[in-house]
Structures are given as C-alpha cells and as structure tokens.
Design a protein around this motif. Structure first.
Motif, PDB file in Angstrom:
ATOM      1  N   UNK A 157       5.756  18.109   4.882  1.00  0.00           N
ATOM      2  CA  UNK A 157       4.886  18.588   4.148  1.00  0.00           C
ATOM      3  C   UNK A 157       4.176  17.321   3.200  1.00  0.00           C
ATOM      4  N   UNK A 158       3.890  16.911   2.391  1.00  0.00           N
ATOM      5  CA  UNK A 158       2.836  15.949   2.475  1.00  0.00           C
ATOM      6  C   UNK A 158       4.268  14.255   1.872  1.00  0.00           C
ATOM      7  N   UNK A 159       4.168  13.366   2.072  1.00  0.00           N
ATOM      8  CA  UNK A 159       4.842  12.006   1.702  1.00  0.00           C
ATOM      9  C   UNK A 159       4.528  10.638   1.134  1.00  0.00           C
ATOM     10  N   UNK A 160       5.793  10.171   0.944  1.00  0.00           N
ATOM     11  CA  UNK A 160       5.157   8.412   0.549  1.00  0.00           C
ATOM     12  C   UNK A 160       5.460   7.713   0.428  1.00  0.00           C
ATOM     13  N   UNK A 161       4.347   6.487   1.419  1.00  0.00           N
ATOM     14  CA  UNK A 161       5.278   5.492   2.116  1.00  0.00           C
ATOM     15  C   UNK A 161       4.464   4.840   1.801  1.00  0.00           C
ATOM     16  N   UNK A 162       5.371   3.110   1.570  1.00  0.00           N
ATOM     17  CA  UNK A 162       4.997   2.289   1.619  1.00  0.00           C
ATOM     18  C   UNK A 162       4.880   1.501   2.735  1.00  0.00           C
ATOM     19  N   UNK A 163       3.804   1.098   3.274  1.00  0.00           N
ATOM     20  CA  UNK A 163       3.657  -0.537   3.699  1.00  0.00           C
ATOM     21  C   UNK A 163       3.171  -1.506   2.868  1.00  0.00           C
ATOM     22  N   UNK A 177       0.504  -1.467  -0.024  1.00  0.00           N
ATOM     23  CA  UNK A 177      -0.059  -0.140  -0.069  1.00  0.00           C
ATOM     24  C   UNK A 177       1.051   1.319  -0.195  1.00  0.00           C
ATOM     25  N   UNK A 178       0.816   1.904  -1.630  1.00  0.00           N
ATOM     26  CA  UNK A 178       1.888   2.898  -1.474  1.00  0.00           C
ATOM     27  C   UNK A 178       0.895   4.798  -0.972  1.00  0.00           C
ATOM     28  N   UNK A 179       1.015   4.694   0.560  1.00  0.00           N
ATOM     29  CA  UNK A 179       0.198   5.717   0.972  1.00  0.00           C
ATOM     30  C   UNK A 179       0.394   7.203   1.573  1.00  0.00           C
ATOM     31  N   UNK A 180      -0.026   7.934   1.408  1.00  0.00           N
ATOM     32  CA  UNK A 180       0.058   9.046   0.952  1.00  0.00           C
ATOM     33  C   UNK A 180      -0.415  10.201   2.121  1.00  0.00           C
TER      34      UNK A 180
END
Length: 372
Positions: A177-183, A168-171
């Motif tokens: 600021x806004x980041x993108x995370x790999x879960x 799940x690539x989670x914003x």
C-alpha cells in the motif's frame, strides 16, 4: 458562536507581524524572489530561535511550544499578509504534521527538534506529473532491498521548496500500500530541478528518484489515511494564509481609493468603487470565519475536519483571488505594473487556489462525502 482570540494569541500575532514587517519588506521580498534559495536561511533560523514559529505545533519534549492549529493559523494569516518568502507551509505545516501523526518515535526524535529550531527545512512530496492529490495519483515505487533497506524509483512534481529542502518526506507506493519515506536532500540518485512558477514568492521543484535510498517512516494503519490528514490540516492552514492575502489586498485597495483623486475627488467616494470594496469586505470576513472554524475543527479532533477544511480552502481561495483581482482593478493601470506589489498578491492567491486541488475539486469531494 462568538470566536475571540486569547491574549496570548493576540500577542503572538503582534510579535509575528512586527517580525515580518522587519524581515519581509517589499525590497527584501523582491530580493528573495530573485535569490537561488527563494528565502533567507538566516531569517528562517531566527524565526525558529527568536519567535518559535516552526515549533508551534511541536511538543515541548522535542523543543517546540506544544500549541495547536489555531496558533499556527495566526502565523499563516500574517505570513499571507507579508507574502512571506520562506518554506513555512512545506516544512512547519506539511512535513511537521506528517511526523506528528506517524507512529515512528525515532523519526520524530531525530527530525522534530531540528525542524522546531529552524535548523532544518523539510518538505512533503506527494504529487506527480498528473498533479492529482489523491491516492490514485501516487505512482512512485518503493522497493525493499535484501538487507531490509528501501529504494525509491520514479519522480515527484510541484514539490514545495523541493530544491532546497534538507529532508524530503516522500509518499510512495509499496507492495502493501501507500508508504511514507524519509529521504535526505543530498541522497545519491536524487535529482532536483527548480520549476518556473507563476508565483515567484513560493518555490516548487521536480524531483527524480533514481534508485534513491530511503528510510521508511512507520505509520498507523492505511498509509493514505495519514496523507489525507496531512492534506486536511494543510488545507486549513492554507485557508488562513489566503485570508491574510485577501485582507492585505483589500487594505491596499482601500488606502489607494482614499488617496487617488479623479475629477477633483477621491475615487473612493464614487459609488461604484464603494460597492466594489464592500463586496470584497463581505467575502474577506466570510472567508475569515470559514478559516477560523477549520482551525478550531483541526484542534477539536472531530471527524468532520475533512469536510470543513476542504470547504474553507475552496471559499478562502476564491475570496483571495477576488480581493487581489479587485485590488488591481481599483489601482487601475499602475496595478498591472511589475513595480507595484498588487500583482504579487494575485499570483500568490491564484497559485494557492490550485495548491492541494482547486476549489471545484474540494467542492466535489464534499459532495461525494455527504452523498449529493
């Protein structure tokens, strides 16, 4: 401008349509609608290994074909015609686009080959309870640990294929600021709940993040710029899918109008039915032109993609809803029954109209961008 597909693109269309005819027949479609996963994992892997659908946009160095949005649009149009039950939009479009546009070679090297081969399903989690598709709607918090790791706190809602995705690539919102995370889908603290939806052919889920460990994906500049590009390219792909939905709904209506007789003649011979179908044909062909131009704009790299993609999404969504509604009208009473597939096309069209924001949302964004 005269638009024509290349021989290779037409070969791709024929190959994909033949594959979907075999693997997405009406009995199979209804079976998958009732299955826990909502799609057939075996067919999903075959899509990657046999025809390379998931890897169309993935560079060759990661096991993909290195094609563009036009080729992907061909596949999306055929998927719409077949009402494909598969995580194509979430994994092969949204998640893959996010990885391609990030500046994290480790994430690309680790995930893209698996996505291209159909071995992994990924999704892109953005919206929350407000169902807003803008930066203000992001409330899920990301906090950095003392050892440099990240934890996510909050929830996401209406996540496409969120209950079955392996990644799940989670914003999320970070202090900078806004980041993108790999879960990972099985990460501790991640609670996934499938949602009841109007369209049983496309699954959605609510995700609870209870101090979930995550890996931050390195992205260039302002994180929201990457999210916006993912949304624009997804809008273009979804517009192509809506063209496929509309085209198939129109074909169904025409076929029925030729075979259904009333008062001793085919109902398609009545002027009212002729005019109705002619109006739908005009909308479908106009939608096709809008979708193709959006796909070309995505490949061309121009700065007008946000305007074109949003307008195409709005127009194609409305055209698909019109075509699916009039298909039921032409079929009469049988079109309202569960046993007939007409209602499934209307449900796909209506939910896709709301996905990424409804038509009014995209027209309002366009008005703001051009200063109207």
């Amino acid at each position: 401008m005269h638009f024509a597909f290349t021989d290779e693109q037409e070969d791709l269309r024929r190959t994909v349509r033949a594959f979907f005819d075999k693997t997405s027949s009406e009995p199979e479609l209804r079976r998958l609608m009732d299955s826990p996963e909502g799609h057939d994992p075996g067919v999903w892997q075959r899509m990657g290994s046999e025809i390379g659908v998931q890897g169309l946009m993935v560079p060759e160095e990661f096991g993909g074909a290195g094609c563009g949005m036009v080729e992907l649009g061909v596949v999306m149009e055929e998927a719409g015609r077949a009402l494909l039950c598969a995580p194509l939009l979430s994994s092969a479009v949204m998640a893959t686009t996010a990885l391609l546009r990030c500046e994290d070679p480790d994430a690309r090297k680790r995930l893209l080959p698996r996505l291209a081969a159909g071995e992994t399903v990924a999704t892109f989690a953005l919206t929350e309870d407000t169902a807003r598709w803008d930066e203000e709607g992001v409330r899920l918090a990301a906090r950095e640990d003392a050892d440099g790791g990240w934890r996510l706190f909050g929830h996401k809602n209406f996540v496409l294929d969120g209950a079955v995705a392996d990644v799940v690539l989670t914003v999320a919102r970070t202090p900078d600021g806004i980041g993108l995370f790999c879960v990972e889908g099985d990460a501790p603290g991640l609670v996934r709940e499938a949602l009841p939806t109007l369209d049983p052919t496309r699954r959605q889920a609510r995700l609870e993040y209870r101090e979930v460990p995550a890996t931050r994906v390195r992205i260039p500049g302002n994180g929201w710029d990457l999210v916006s590009e993912v949304l624009d390219r997804t809008a273009a792909a979804l517009a192509a899918e809506q063209v496929g939905v509309a085209e198939r709904a129109l074909d169904m209506a025409v076929e029925y109008a030729k075979t259904r007789h009333q008062f001793g003649r085919a109902i398609g011979s009545f002027q009212a039915v002729k005019h109705l179908l002619a109006d739908v044909l005009l909308e479908v062909e106009s939608a096709r032109a809008a979708a193709y131009f959006a796909l070309l704009s995505a490949d061309g790299g121009g700065d007008y993609l946000p305007n074109v993609a949003g307008l195409a999404k709005a127009f194609c969504s409305d055209a698909a809803v019109l075509a699916a509604s009039e298909n039921i009208q032409v079929h009469g009473g049988i079109g309202f029954t569960w046993e007939h597939t007409a209602h499934l096309y209307l449900k796909r069209a209506k939910t896709s109209q709301l996905l990424l924001g409804d038509s009014a949302h995209h027209r309002e964004l366009l008005a703001q961008r051009i200063g109207v």
